[in-house]
Design a protein around this motif. Structure first.
Motif: not given
Length: 180
Positions: A115-139
């Motif tokens: 789970p940490g992968f998806g969580e960290l990926f969304r955090k890093l994405s949020f830093d780049e693209i903002g709230s649209a990172a919530i759409l990520s389902r990285a696994l």
């Protein structure tokens, strides 16, 4: 390993250095393009290969599959059982449209998830693209004795995941997966 506690380097001791990676591009259009011509202009799959090779890993195969659960499961089982593959990286099919089924195909087959992968990926994405990172389902998770990553198909998402998470930790993760 600057900025890491001294125990981090000890913890990563004896991890595999060179990994063998299979890249699976999940995309109806890339699959059709490859099937028709034997070639494709897929930027993300090629980016995964380039970044992996910069880390001295080898990409043993790039495979193109359509956005179909049965095809995705079959490819996971096929390459998940190969002795010459350590990691499988899926690119694409992780969005919210009805055709995005990579997560639905892969998730039930994982023995363990990270789970940490998806969580960290969304955090890093949020830093780049903002709230649209919530759409990520990285696994990420484990299938057989292989490490599986499912990434969005955008080149920027691939770059973030590969450079910041996958390449620095893949050998470490694989070491733990193979330590019985």
């Amino acid at each position: 390993m600057t900025g890491q506690p001294p125990t981090a380097s000890l913890h990563k001791k004896d991890m595999p250095i060179q990994l063998r990676i299979c890249v699976i591009v999940v995309s109806d259009s890339r699959y059709d393009q490859f099937t028709a011509s034997g070639e494709t202009d897929d930027v993300s799959g090629n980016l995964i290969k380039m970044l992996a090779e910069e880390y001295k890993h080898s990409v043993v195969k790039i495979v193109y599959v359509p956005d179909e659960i049965s095809y995705i499961k079959d490819i996971l089982k096929q390459y998940g059982n190969k002795d010459d593959v350590d990691l499988l990286i899926f690119s694409g099919g992780t969005g919210l449209t009805t055709r995005d089924v990579t997560i639905e195909a892969i998730s039930p087959l994982l023995k363990k998830t990270l789970p940490g992968f998806g969580e960290l990926f969304r955090k890093l994405s949020f830093d780049e693209i903002g709230s649209a990172a919530i759409l990520s389902r990285a696994l990420a998770g484990v299938f057989m004795n292989k490490v599986i990553f499912c990434l969005p198909g955008s080149p920027n998402a691939v770059k973030i995941a590969m450079q910041r998470l996958i390449l620095p930790e893949a050998g470490h993760i694989l070491k733990h997966v193979r330590d019985h």
